[in-house]
Design a protein around this motif. Structure first.
Motif, PDB file in Angstrom:
ATOM      1  N   ILE A 223     -47.001  21.315 -57.393  1.00  0.00           N
ATOM      2  CA  ILE A 223     -47.989  20.238 -57.287  1.00  0.00           C
ATOM      3  C   ILE A 223     -48.845  20.422 -56.035  1.00  0.00           C
ATOM      4  N   TRP A 224     -48.196  20.805 -54.933  1.00  0.00           N
ATOM      5  CA  TRP A 224     -48.952  21.048 -53.699  1.00  0.00           C
ATOM      6  C   TRP A 224     -49.992  22.147 -53.924  1.00  0.00           C
ATOM      7  N   ASP A 227     -52.902  20.743 -56.160  1.00  0.00           N
ATOM      8  CA  ASP A 227     -53.766  19.791 -55.451  1.00  0.00           C
ATOM      9  C   ASP A 227     -54.576  20.426 -54.328  1.00  0.00           C
ATOM     10  N   ASN A 228     -53.952  21.369 -53.612  1.00  0.00           N
ATOM     11  CA  ASN A 228     -54.567  21.867 -52.382  1.00  0.00           C
ATOM     12  C   ASN A 228     -55.198  23.246 -52.485  1.00  0.00           C
ATOM     13  N   LYS A 231     -57.086  23.944 -57.520  1.00  0.00           N
ATOM     14  CA  LYS A 231     -58.292  23.213 -57.919  1.00  0.00           C
ATOM     15  C   LYS A 231     -59.532  23.710 -57.179  1.00  0.00           C
ATOM     16  N   LYS A 251     -50.816  16.700 -63.830  1.00  0.00           N
ATOM     17  CA  LYS A 251     -51.590  17.167 -62.682  1.00  0.00           C
ATOM     18  C   LYS A 251     -52.654  18.198 -63.073  1.00  0.00           C
TER      19      LYS A 251
END
Length: 370
Positions: A223-224, A227-228, A231, A251
Motif C-alpha cells: 500500500i505504501w 500511494d507513494n 501512482k 487501492k
C-alpha cells in the motif's frame, strides 16, 4: 550420519518463506549424504505429505494444539502450542544431533530433558522484534494485543538459547544480536529453490512486486508503494502473490497501470520475475532476511529495494537502493530505460555463490557434526 530436524510446520509444499527455507535445507542436507529424521507439526492445511519421504530418512508428524487456553500461558503461544510429549520421547529415543527450526520448536529444550545432547537452533528472526513489528502493522485491536503480548513473552523466553551448542542465524544483523547467548553463533542465509542463476539480459516492459499478500505487513508495505511511488510513475506495474487482501484491489482501483495477479503458481511466478524489467522488494522493517530478495537476484533483472531489505546482507552491490519515495520514482524512471547487461549477470554470479544451498548446507553440517 543421522540428524534430527524439528520443523515448526510441515515444510511441503514450500509455498512461503519459512517452509521454503526448511524444505530446501532438508533437500540440501540429503544431497550431502545426511539421513534426516524430520519431526514436524500438522495444523490447518499443513498435513501429511508423502513427498517428504523422498528426501528424509524418517518423518514424524505431531498435531499442533491450537487450544486458545494457551494464550494465557506464561510461554509464548507459538511455543506452548507445539509442546508435545511424543516429540520429546522420540528425541530421547536416539542420540543424534538436533536442529530446532525456529524458537517455536524449542519446548523440548525448555524442559531440560535434553542435557548433554548436541543442539543447534536455527533462528528465523529475532522473534520478539518481529512480533513487535507485526503489532505495529496490525489494525485489528485483538490481533495487535496478541502480537504485543507474544512479543513480551518471546523476549523473556529467548533465554532458553543459553542452553544450546550453537545458533544458526539467518542474517548478519541477527548473528550480532544472538551472540549474547552463545559464543558459537554462525551465519546460514535462507535456503531457496535455485540451483543456479537464471536471469535474462535485455529489457522487460513492467515492474514487479511479489509477496505473500495475505500477510498484513506485506500488504501495508505494498500500500505504501502504491500511494507513494506507483501512482507517480507511468510504467506498467504487476503486483503478484498469495491471496491478495481486498484493500489492495481497492487501492489500485482506477490506477490504470497497476495489475494484480492472484495466487500465481511457481512456474507463473518464475516467469513474472524473469520477464519484469525491475523487481521491487520493499519492507517496513529490517527483521530477518527477505527471501524475496534472493528470488529477485537469482531470477530477475534490475533489483530495486529499500535499505531495510538489503542492509548488512552482503548483497548491497547487486541492488539499487532507495531511501525515500522520491528515490524510488527517480530510480524507476532511470532503470526502465537501462538494459540489463551481461556484465551485471557476471557480477551476480561472482557474489551469489556463497548464498547457494550447497554452500549453506556445508556450513550447517560442519556445526552439526563438529
Amino acid at each position: 550420519m543421522i540428524v534430527n530436524v524439528v520443523s515448526f510446520t510441515v515444510p511441503f509444499p514450500p509455498d512461503y518463506g519459512g517452509a521454503i527455507d526448511v524444505f530446501y535445507k532438508l533437500k540440501a542436507l540429503s544431497e550431502l549424504g545426511l539421513k534426516v529424521i524430520l519431526h514436524c507439526y500438522t495444523y490447518r492445511d499443513r498435513t501429511v505429505k508423502k513427498e517428504l519421504e523422498d528426501i528424509c530418512f524418517k518423518v514424524h508428524y505431531y498435531e499442533r494444539d491450537l487450544n486458545p487456553v494457551f494464550l494465557f500461558s506464561k510461554l509464548p503461544y507459538i511455543v506452548r502450542s507445539r509442546s508435545n510429549s511424543r516429540l520429546i520421547e522420540n528425541l530421547l529415543g536416539n542420540e543424534y544431533p538436533i536442529l530446532f527450526e525456529g524458537l517455536h520448536t524449542t519446548y523440548p529444550l525448555y524442559t531440560g530433558l535434553l542435557k548433554g545432547r548436541k543442539i543447534i537452533v536455527r533462528t528465523h528472526n529475532v522473534e520478539h522484534k518481529y512480533y513487535a513489528a507485526l503489532a505495529q502493522s496490525e489494525s485489528n485491536l485483538l490481533r495487535r494485543l496478541y502480537f504485543k503480548l507474544e512479543s513480551l513473552k518471546l523476549k523473556r523466553y529467548e533465554s532458553v538459547l543459553n542452553n544450546v551448542d550453537s545458533i544458526a542465524a539467518i542474517s548478519p544483523n541477527d548473528l550480532d544480536y544472538f551472540q549474547k547467548y552463545s559464543t558459537n553463533v554462525f551465519l546460514v542465509t535462507p535456503f531457496h529453490p535455485f540451483d543456479r542463476l537464471d536471469v535474462k539480459k535485455g529489457s522487460g516492459d513492467y515492474i514487479l512486486i511479489h509477496a505473500d499478500l495475505s500477510v498484513t505487513e506485506n500488504v501495508k508495505s505494498t500500500i505504501w508503494l502504491i500511494d507513494n511511488v506507483l501512482k507517480r510513475v507511468k510504467h506498467n506495474v504487476v503486483i503478484a502473490g498469495k491471496s491478495p487482501q481486498q484493500v489492495l484491489y481497492d487501492k489500485s482501483k482506477g490506477v490504470s497501470n497497476i495489475q494484480i495477479i492472484n495466487d500465481p503458481n511457481r512456474a507463473q511466478m518464475d516467469e513474472l520475475i524473469q520477464n519484469a524489467h525491475i523487481n521491487i522488494t520493499h519492507s517496513l522493517n529490517s527483521q530477518g532476511f527477505k527471501l524475496k530478495l534472493l528470488y529477485s537476484l537469482f531470477k530477475g533483472r534490475h533489483c530495486l529495494c529499500n535499505r531495510e531489505v538489503v542492509q548488512n546482507t552482503g548483497l548491497e552491490k547487486l541492488c539499487n537502493v532507495a531511501d525515500s519515495a522520491d528515490d524510488y520514482v527517480g530510480l524507476i524512471n532511470l532503470l526502465m530505460y537501462k538494459k540489463f547487461e551481461e556484465t551485471s549477470i557476471l557480477e551476480r554470479e561472482s557474489l551469489l555463490g556463497r548464498f547457494s544451498n550447497a554452500w549453506q548446507a556445508e556450513v550447517l553440517v560442519k556445526y552439526l557434526l563438529g
